[in-house]
Scaffold this motif. Structure first.
Motif, PDB file in Angstrom:
ATOM      1  N   ALA A 193       2.639  -4.443   3.048  1.00 30.57           N
ATOM      2  CA  ALA A 193       1.834  -5.151   4.034  1.00 30.57           C
ATOM      3  C   ALA A 193       2.148  -6.634   4.032  1.00 30.57           C
ATOM      4  O   ALA A 193       2.159  -7.280   5.079  1.00 30.57           O
ATOM      5  CB  ALA A 193       0.356  -4.919   3.766  1.00 30.57           C
ATOM      6  N   HIS A 202     -15.523 -11.805  10.392  1.00 33.71           N
ATOM      7  CA  HIS A 202     -14.749 -10.610  10.677  1.00 33.71           C
ATOM      8  C   HIS A 202     -14.703 -10.348  12.164  1.00 33.71           C
ATOM      9  O   HIS A 202     -15.561 -10.765  12.926  1.00 33.71           O
ATOM     10  CB  HIS A 202     -15.362  -9.404   9.979  1.00 33.71           C
ATOM     11  CG  HIS A 202     -15.336  -9.506   8.498  1.00 33.71           C
ATOM     12  ND1 HIS A 202     -14.188  -9.345   7.779  1.00 33.71           N
ATOM     13  CD2 HIS A 202     -16.310  -9.793   7.615  1.00 33.71           C
ATOM     14  CE1 HIS A 202     -14.466  -9.501   6.495  1.00 33.71           C
ATOM     15  NE2 HIS A 202     -15.745  -9.776   6.371  1.00 33.71           N
ATOM     16  N   SER A 244      -4.175  -9.576   8.564  1.00 32.56           N
ATOM     17  CA  SER A 244      -5.471  -9.220   7.987  1.00 32.56           C
ATOM     18  C   SER A 244      -5.367  -9.034   6.486  1.00 32.56           C
ATOM     19  O   SER A 244      -6.250  -9.443   5.736  1.00 32.56           O
ATOM     20  CB  SER A 244      -6.003  -7.953   8.626  1.00 32.56           C
ATOM     21  OG  SER A 244      -6.234  -8.186   9.984  1.00 32.56           O
ATOM     22  N   THR A 245      -4.263  -8.438   6.031  1.00 33.89           N
ATOM     23  CA  THR A 245      -4.084  -8.254   4.588  1.00 33.89           C
ATOM     24  C   THR A 245      -4.071  -9.606   3.889  1.00 33.89           C
ATOM     25  O   THR A 245      -4.753  -9.807   2.875  1.00 33.89           O
ATOM     26  CB  THR A 245      -2.771  -7.513   4.319  1.00 33.89           C
ATOM     27  OG1 THR A 245      -2.777  -6.294   5.046  1.00 33.89           O
ATOM     28  CG2 THR A 245      -2.607  -7.214   2.842  1.00 33.89           C
ATOM     29  N   LEU A 299     -11.165  -9.610  -0.901  1.00 33.75           N
ATOM     30  CA  LEU A 299     -11.376  -8.187  -0.625  1.00 33.75           C
ATOM     31  C   LEU A 299     -10.271  -7.336  -1.221  1.00 33.75           C
ATOM     32  O   LEU A 299     -10.472  -6.194  -1.573  1.00 33.75           O
ATOM     33  CB  LEU A 299     -11.422  -7.950   0.882  1.00 33.75           C
ATOM     34  CG  LEU A 299     -12.771  -8.122   1.546  1.00 33.75           C
ATOM     35  CD1 LEU A 299     -12.593  -8.281   3.039  1.00 33.75           C
ATOM     36  CD2 LEU A 299     -13.665  -6.940   1.261  1.00 33.75           C
ATOM     37  N   ILE A 300      -9.073  -7.909  -1.292  1.00 36.75           N
ATOM     38  CA  ILE A 300      -7.908  -7.183  -1.800  1.00 36.75           C
ATOM     39  C   ILE A 300      -7.254  -8.074  -2.851  1.00 36.75           C
ATOM     40  O   ILE A 300      -7.240  -9.291  -2.702  1.00 36.75           O
ATOM     41  CB  ILE A 300      -6.889  -6.916  -0.655  1.00 36.75           C
ATOM     42  CG1 ILE A 300      -7.526  -6.095   0.457  1.00 36.75           C
ATOM     43  CG2 ILE A 300      -5.651  -6.214  -1.178  1.00 36.75           C
ATOM     44  CD1 ILE A 300      -6.591  -5.886   1.627  1.00 36.75           C
ATOM     45  N   ASN A 330      -7.526 -10.974   3.840  1.00 39.95           N
ATOM     46  CA  ASN A 330      -8.396 -10.223   2.926  1.00 39.95           C
ATOM     47  C   ASN A 330      -8.091 -10.566   1.469  1.00 39.95           C
ATOM     48  O   ASN A 330      -8.979 -10.556   0.624  1.00 39.95           O
ATOM     49  CB  ASN A 330      -8.247  -8.715   3.153  1.00 39.95           C
ATOM     50  CG  ASN A 330      -8.972  -8.264   4.414  1.00 39.95           C
ATOM     51  OD1 ASN A 330      -9.869  -8.949   4.884  1.00 39.95           O
ATOM     52  ND2 ASN A 330      -8.577  -7.135   4.954  1.00 39.95           N
ATOM     53  N   ASN A 383      -0.360  -6.618  15.766  1.00 41.39           N
ATOM     54  CA  ASN A 383      -1.135  -5.742  14.892  1.00 41.39           C
ATOM     55  C   ASN A 383      -0.221  -5.125  13.849  1.00 41.39           C
ATOM     56  O   ASN A 383       0.867  -4.680  14.172  1.00 41.39           O
ATOM     57  CB  ASN A 383      -1.787  -4.625  15.708  1.00 41.39           C
ATOM     58  CG  ASN A 383      -3.096  -5.080  16.281  1.00 41.39           C
ATOM     59  OD1 ASN A 383      -3.354  -6.286  16.350  1.00 41.39           O
ATOM     60  ND2 ASN A 383      -3.920  -4.142  16.679  1.00 41.39           N
ATOM     61  N   GLY A 384      -0.661  -5.116  12.623  1.00 41.31           N
ATOM     62  CA  GLY A 384       0.164  -4.541  11.572  1.00 41.31           C
ATOM     63  C   GLY A 384       1.184  -5.509  11.009  1.00 41.31           C
ATOM     64  O   GLY A 384       1.990  -5.134  10.173  1.00 41.31           O
ATOM     65  N   PHE A 409       0.870  -1.164   0.000  1.00 43.73           N
ATOM     66  CA  PHE A 409       0.000   0.000   0.000  1.00 43.73           C
ATOM     67  C   PHE A 409       0.905   1.211   0.000  1.00 43.73           C
ATOM     68  O   PHE A 409       2.076   1.094   0.351  1.00 43.73           O
ATOM     69  CB  PHE A 409      -0.890   0.000   1.242  1.00 43.73           C
ATOM     70  CG  PHE A 409      -1.851  -1.142   1.274  1.00 43.73           C
ATOM     71  CD1 PHE A 409      -2.971  -1.143   0.462  1.00 43.73           C
ATOM     72  CD2 PHE A 409      -1.613  -2.244   2.080  1.00 43.73           C
ATOM     73  CE1 PHE A 409      -3.849  -2.206   0.482  1.00 43.73           C
ATOM     74  CE2 PHE A 409      -2.488  -3.306   2.098  1.00 43.73           C
ATOM     75  CZ  PHE A 409      -3.613  -3.286   1.290  1.00 43.73           C
ATOM     76  N   ASP A 444     -11.222 -14.303  12.253  1.00 41.93           N
ATOM     77  CA  ASP A 444     -10.346 -13.197  12.641  1.00 41.93           C
ATOM     78  C   ASP A 444     -10.506 -12.920  14.132  1.00 41.93           C
ATOM     79  O   ASP A 444     -11.509 -12.357  14.564  1.00 41.93           O
ATOM     80  CB  ASP A 444     -10.712 -11.951  11.812  1.00 41.93           C
ATOM     81  CG  ASP A 444      -9.656 -10.867  11.912  1.00 41.93           C
ATOM     82  OD1 ASP A 444      -8.687 -11.057  12.676  1.00 41.93           O
ATOM     83  OD2 ASP A 444      -9.800  -9.840  11.227  1.00 41.93           O
TER      84      ASP A 444
END
Lengths: 542, 381, 306
Positions: free
Chosen positions: A23, A89, A48-49, A57-58, A52, A43-44, A18, A168
């Motif tokens: 990511a 989710h 999730s990426t 979603l991505i 997704n 986190n990060g 991104f 998740d």
């Protein structure tokens, strides 16, 4: 393909960037029928990426997804669902004013037009017999606990014929009883051949349910491991290992909890930058028995107490959603606590009187979501600088705003913090994220507050700006202030904090000294493990 | 369907030039497209537009009529601009006008004989402001104390006010000398606003509206209250973070908004009618037209003034439609409505861009990522 | 008071309540889908003039009703385009719509003023039931639109609570984001609901000029469109409660003339619906009752897909 057959799924070489962040960087992941695979990371870290991407979603920049050995490309979640992939989710997609049955019926493609909820009962029976999931179809969603809502989401996916479930952080909202029941459900589902990806950062849980664990760290694959046998595992409950079992390479090495924690949070820092000598022994800020509700009316902060001394930074570590947000909001006057008191320099803070009263008491607040709370995007930098102090001298006298005073203060801050802006009357929204944060930090620290509440002050800020913000927080401490620093970055906490309190499930489960503690230890406390001798609630002396 | 779909996406807000272009195009296109509807009645749109414009701005008399209407519109528009700045949807200006008219009439009918002549008009203006302000503060209190949606409450209070006026003019305040018409008695001369000679423009009201525009502009931009109003309007969450009192700001805002509308009501009864008359006659939709004035003026108190003149001119043009073409006065609503619709539609271009893209199931059924995940977990800012 | 007078009064209340009910039902559907349409007054006015004109020219009140519905639909299509397509504010658009409808109806209707309608809708006598004492005259010798309104109310209730469509409509008004993830096309549902609401408002207007008072005068809607906004809240967005509420308000409309002879001001009585609505709003806004009868959560908010 036949949606009812799931054999295996492989993701190889997945890469997704991104603007400004990579990511996912060359991540590989696989799962087979009847398997629970844990996906672990802070986190990060990119969990999730990755999920997704799998859910359509991505779209990934590079890499390949193979379902049952044949390459697939999910253009949308609907596409993924058609291939038997279901996702639950973290934030539930349920309509609170509808009944459970109506929520389920809405998501089913084949519910009849008239009285669509009529078929739900039968299907729920099937579901409950097969997997042991019980839900009451007549209940309204708003009446249900978060754990029950989670169950509905899972049922929705199962009734939609999902054969690979992406969960998740499913247990983050559950009570211990619900977790036990849920683990039974997981076993029943895997026995029926369903594959389950379990995204979490709770180590204990993932060790007990997963057959393999893929660990991500900062967008990269840190390794794929197998939980150790029960013996090693148990010893991990009680003591911190010295790192012999730790493995960072990929492969299917057996790990225990301590090793997994290190794998998740990264290499132990050999040399921790020493904090200042222990501060003088006078307490500046003291919180007692603080209990705070979250937006849904559940207790998010449970009877928390702690102290901060003059010239001290108290760090708060914890997985997000364990009450840190509610804690800091209540201390900032944005959320009235149910009970409890806070004293700053022996004066009781008026926690019920709103944010302005707290600000007037000498408390600064660097908020968590800077665009949502911290700034007004359409107003000028100068007006954002006086956002909190605009009601008093020198920025307003007898109700009239003094723009020259505001401009002076803004120029000072822009120069001191090196804010890259074309003009001090330019709208705030023209600034980059890092510069916006500089403006906020500058505004908050300008009046030499006695107490600074900082929530994720360097989140999403470039390295240079982050370093600047950290040094400003240090200056605040060195000037005799108290700093309350909530962060998800352990490195930042270890670098800045004089003591680190760990929050889990709304409680402070322990306070450690970063000079004698380790990432692994804090990581385990964050994951809910109790460490003997560390479970101190408040006011411990390092 | 056609292999393509149009998507509207948010983007960086565009320049003020575009904003002005949108206003001017909405006005021009609106005028002509509404006039085009008169083709069915056998009139050329060009004739209609030119008649309206000459009727409104073609002579000194026309200008004076336009200004007579622009005065109440300006007062209402300034008040609404303030309310909308603070994100308070005051749809109740109509009722606030009526209450102002009632209070002023009360003073004129019952207190004027006992007051020194010089005190009557100031008393009427004060009472009118106060009554409009009270009518405006009620929904503000309902909203800030009980969370009652102000759109509906202000709307309902319009009708309560209208029925109150009807009650008074048909009932207790009905004038003995009015031969059965639903009017109050004529105001004594000390209760009648002085006008420019031969016009219906009360010069004190003209002064008030201009002063009000500049004062509100100053209040909004330079005072602590104005600053807090703008923060609430732009970002209520940031206002909460900064400890700004929503209730206090909103109440002051509605005192100003309702009070200015109340003043407009005073002007109507004291200058135009010189007695209390039926609700429809006191305010021929100034409350709703004021919304357009505020929007066309871009919620800026000074911008409201030209917008008020434009719409005042349109209303005068409505009279022209009636006298020259025999069209009903209400058909002027077509012009205001089309301009307003074009304006709010055009405003979408200010912070959105249109993208045409190939249709594929993916884009049309795209689902929003609900967790912190859409941008690799970096969505916090 | 004698029986005949009571029967006549109740009957008039039903007639006065029918257009209110129709438009209220339409607005309920639109608001349940999350779109507030303050343009009812305008849609009713245009419906009234279209209905009257077509009835007059064609001699068929049924064609008139159809024209009224189409008039309502076309106005509401503007609202749908502006608020759903372009995501502009619903409040301002609705007000513009009201002005547009009032203006256009005045323009179109100019030639119709004072012309009587020779072909009103005839009442339908329901065999058997119509001969029942008392209620026979009140309930079973009425105009067809009255029955239509009652049937529509029941139908909307069934659709809202007993069909897939209903779940989808309510989802879109409560939580469009969640609805979208479950595969509902939010914009599409909203557009249809707004158009449906427009059709019913148009018919309500047609009823005024064809049945209630077979003639056209400018401004004959007389603020009924705003009463409807009140009724929607007063019936807590429920089509069956709307039936009761609409006829109650219709009764108030009728009673003002009866009570006038008793010395009670009709104007004060006419305030009642508006004051009652504010009180109803106060109740729905309180936290205790909020879960059960509050406004649709996403009402009035433009939906911005990702």
């Amino acid at each position: 393909m036949n949606r009812h057959v799931f054999d295996s799924l492989e993701m190889t070489g997945i890469r997704k960037s991104f603007p400004g962040v990579i990511a996912n960087d060359d991540i590989s992941f696989s799962i087979h029928s009847g398997e629970v695979v844990g996906l672990l990371g802070e986190n990060g870290a990119g969990k999730s990426t990755l999920m997704n991407i799998l859910y359509g979603l991505i779209q990934p920049d590079e890499g390949e997804i193979r379902l049952n050995q044949s390459p697939v490309n999910f253009a949308s979640p609907r596409d993924a669902r058609r291939h038997g992939i279901g996702m639950v989710h973290q934030h539930f997609m349920l309509i609170p004013t509808h009944t459970v049955a109506e929520n389920i019926a809405l998501s089913l493609d084949d519910a009849p037009f008239f009285d669509p909820v009529s078929v739900i009962n039968d299907r729920l029976d099937v579901c409950s017999r097969a997997y042991g999931i019980h839900v009451d179809p007549k209940a309204f969603v708003w009446q249900l606990s978060a754990g029950e809502r989670q169950r509905i989401e899972i049922v929705k996916a199962l009734l939609g014929n999902a054969r690979l479930l992406l969960l998740d952080e499913p247990t983050s909202v559950m009570t211990p009883d619900e977790i036990n029941e849920f683990i039974g459900v997981l076993r029943a589902m895997t026995a029926a051949g369903i594959g389950i990806v379990f995204i979490t950062h709770k180590l204990e849980e993932i060790l007990s349910v997963a057959s393999r664990i893929t660990v991500l760290r900062k967008g990269r694959l840190a390794g794929t491991v197998r939980p150790a046998s029960k013996d090693t595992n148990r010893s991990g409950d009680t003591a911190v290992h010295d790192g012999k079992n730790m493995e960072t390479s990929s492969g299917h090495d057996e790990v225990d909890k301590a090793a997994l924690a290190r794998l998740m949070v990264g290499r132990e820092l050999e040399q921790i930058i020493p904090g200042k000598s222990p501060p003088e022994d006078d307490i500046l800020f003291e919180v007692e028995n603080l209990t705070v509700m979250d937006d849904r009316g559940r207790t998010a902060v449970k009877n928390v107490g702690f102290t901060i001394r003059r010239g001290e930074i108290l760090g708060v570590a914890g997985v997000s959603g364990n009450g840190q947000r509610e804690l800091i909001e209540s201390l900032a006057g944005m959320r009235s606590p149910e009970s409890g008191t806070a004293r700053l320099a022996d004066r009781v803070l008026p926690l019920d009187a709103g944010a302005r009263a707290i600000f007037e008491s000498g408390v600064a607040h660097i908020p968590e979501e800077r665009m949502r709370f911290g700034t007004v995007a359409n107003m000028s930098i100068q007006e954002n600088i006086i956002l909190k102090a605009g009601h008093r001298a020198p920025f307003s006298r007898r109700g009239i705003i003094s723009f020259s005073a505001a401009a002076n203060r803004t120029t000072e801050i822009v120069n001191e913090y090196r804010v890259a802006a074309t003009s001090i009357v330019a709208p705030m929204k023209n600034l980059s994220g890092g510069n916006i944060q500089k403006v906020i930090v500058g505004r908050e620290l300008a009046d030499h507050p006695a107490l600074v509440l900082a929530a994720h002050p360097t989140y999403g800020v470039d390295i240079g700006a982050a370093e600047g913000i950290r040094s400003h927080l240090r200056e605040c401490r060195d000037a005799g202030g108290a700093v309350f620093l909530v962060s998800e970055e352990l490195e930042e906490l270890f670098e800045l904090a004089d003591r680190i309190a760990v929050m889990e499930s709304g409680r402070i489960v322990g306070i450690v000294d970063p000079r004698t503690s380790s990432f692994g230890e804090v990581g385990m406390m964050m994951a809910g493990a109790h460490i003997p001798g560390r479970a101190i609630s408040s006011g411990d002396k390092p | 369907m056609f292999g393509f779909s149009v998507r509207i996406e948010r983007c960086q807000p565009a320049s003020t030039t575009l904003s002005i272009v949108i206003i001017l195009s909405a006005m021009t296109i609106g005028l002509f497209s509404a006039a085009a509807l008169f083709v069915f009645k056998g009139f050329s749109p060009l004739t209609i537009v030119s008649k309206i414009l000459t009727g409104a701005f073609g002579s000194r008399f026309a200008w004076m009529e336009t200004i007579a209407k622009a005065v109440p519109l300006g007062l209402v528009g300034i008040g609404l601009a303030v309310a909308f700045r603070g994100k308070f949807w005051n749809i109740g200006a109509e009722g606030q006008i009526l209450l102002g008219a009632v209070a002023a009439s009360g003073i004129a009918l019952f207190a004027a004989p006992h007051l020194p002549d010089k005190a009557v008009l100031p008393m009427m203006l004060t009472a009118g402001f106060a009554a409009g302000a009270i009518w405006g503060v009620i929904p503000a209190l309902l909203r800030t104390r009980f969370g009652v949606n102000e759109v509906v409450s202000t709307l309902m209070m319009n009708y309560v006010a209208a029925e109150l006026v009807q009650y008074l003019v048909y009932g207790p305040w009905k004038g003995a000398s009015q031969m059965g018409f639903p009017y109050s008695d004529e105001f004594v001369s000390s209760a009648v606003l002085p006008t420019f000679y031969g016009t219906r423009v009360a010069w004190p009201m003209l002064v008030i509206v201009i002063v009000a525009a500049f004062v509100t502009w100053f209040l909004i931009t330079c005072t602590r209250w104005g600053f807090e109003t703008r923060v609430i309007g732009e970002n209520p969450e940031a206002a909460r973070y900064a400890g700004i009192s929503h209730a206090r700001v909103t109440i002051i805002l509605m005192i100003i908004s309702g009070g200015l509308a109340g003043l407009a009501g005073v002007g109507e009864v004291s200058c135009i009618h010189q007695h209390l008359t039926t609700s429809a006659a006191i305010s021929s939709g100034y409350g709703n037209t004021g919304i357009i004035v505020a929007m066309l003026g871009r919620l800026h108190p000074i911008g409201v003034l030209p917008a008020a003149i434009f719409l005042g001119g349109l209303l005068v043009g409505g009279d022209v439609l009636q006298t020259s073409f025999g069209m009903p006065f209400a058909s002027v609503n077509l012009f205001t409505a089309v301009i307003l619709l074009l304006l709010i539609t055009g405003d979408v271009f200010l912070d959105h861009r249109f993208r045409i893209r190939r249709d594929c199931p993916a884009s049309s059924t795209a689902v929003i990522a609900p967790s912190d995940s859409t941008c690799g977990g970096k969505m916090r800012n | 008071m004698d029986t005949a007078f009571v029967i006549a009064t109740i009957g008039r209340a039903f007639t006065a309540g029918t257009p209110l009910l129709l438009a209220t039902l339409g607005e309920i559907i639109a608001e349940r889908a999350g779109v507030m349409n303050l343009g009812i007054e305008g849609m009713m006015a245009l419906g009234a003039v279209a209905g009257f004109g077509v009835s007059l020219e064609s001699g068929s009140p049924w064609l008139g009703m159809l024209a009224a519905a189409l008039a309502g639909i076309s106005l509401s299509a503007i609202h749908a385009f502006v608020t759903i397509g372009m995501r502009a504010g619903q409040i301002v658009s609705g007000i513009a719509l009201t002005m547009f409808g009032l203006g256009l109806s005045a323009l179109i209707g100019k030639g119709y003023i004072g012309r009587p309608l020779q072909t009103p809708l005839h009442s339908i006598t329901i065999p058997g039931l119509a001969d029942l004492p008392f209620i026979g005259d009140i309930l079973f010798r009425r105009d067809p639109i009255f029955y239509f309104a009652i049937i529509i109310a029941a139908l909307i209730w069934i659709i809202l609570y007993k069909t897939r469509w209903g779940i989808a409509i309510r989802s879109v008004g409560e939580n469009p984001l969640a609805a979208e993830t479950m595969g509902v096309d939010v914009a599409w549902v909203r557009v249809w609901c707004v158009l449906f609401g427009g059709a019913l408002s148009g018919i309500a207007g047609g009823y005024l000029s064809i049945v209630y008072n077979p003639s056209w005068i400018e401004g004959m809607t007389a603020g009924r469109g705003w009463i409807v906004i009140a009724l929607v809240i007063f019936s807590f967005w429920n089509p069956l409660r709307a039936v009761v509420a609409a006829f109650l308000f219709g009764g108030i409309d009728v009673m003002q003339f009866s009570l006038q002879s008793l010395g009670i001001s009709p104007n004060l009585l006419r305030m009642f619906p508006y004051v009652a609505t504010i009180v109803a709003l106060l109740i729905t806004s309180s936290s205790i009752t909020r879960r059960h009868i509050s406004a649709p959560e996403a009402l009035g908010e433009p939906y911005q897909p990702r």
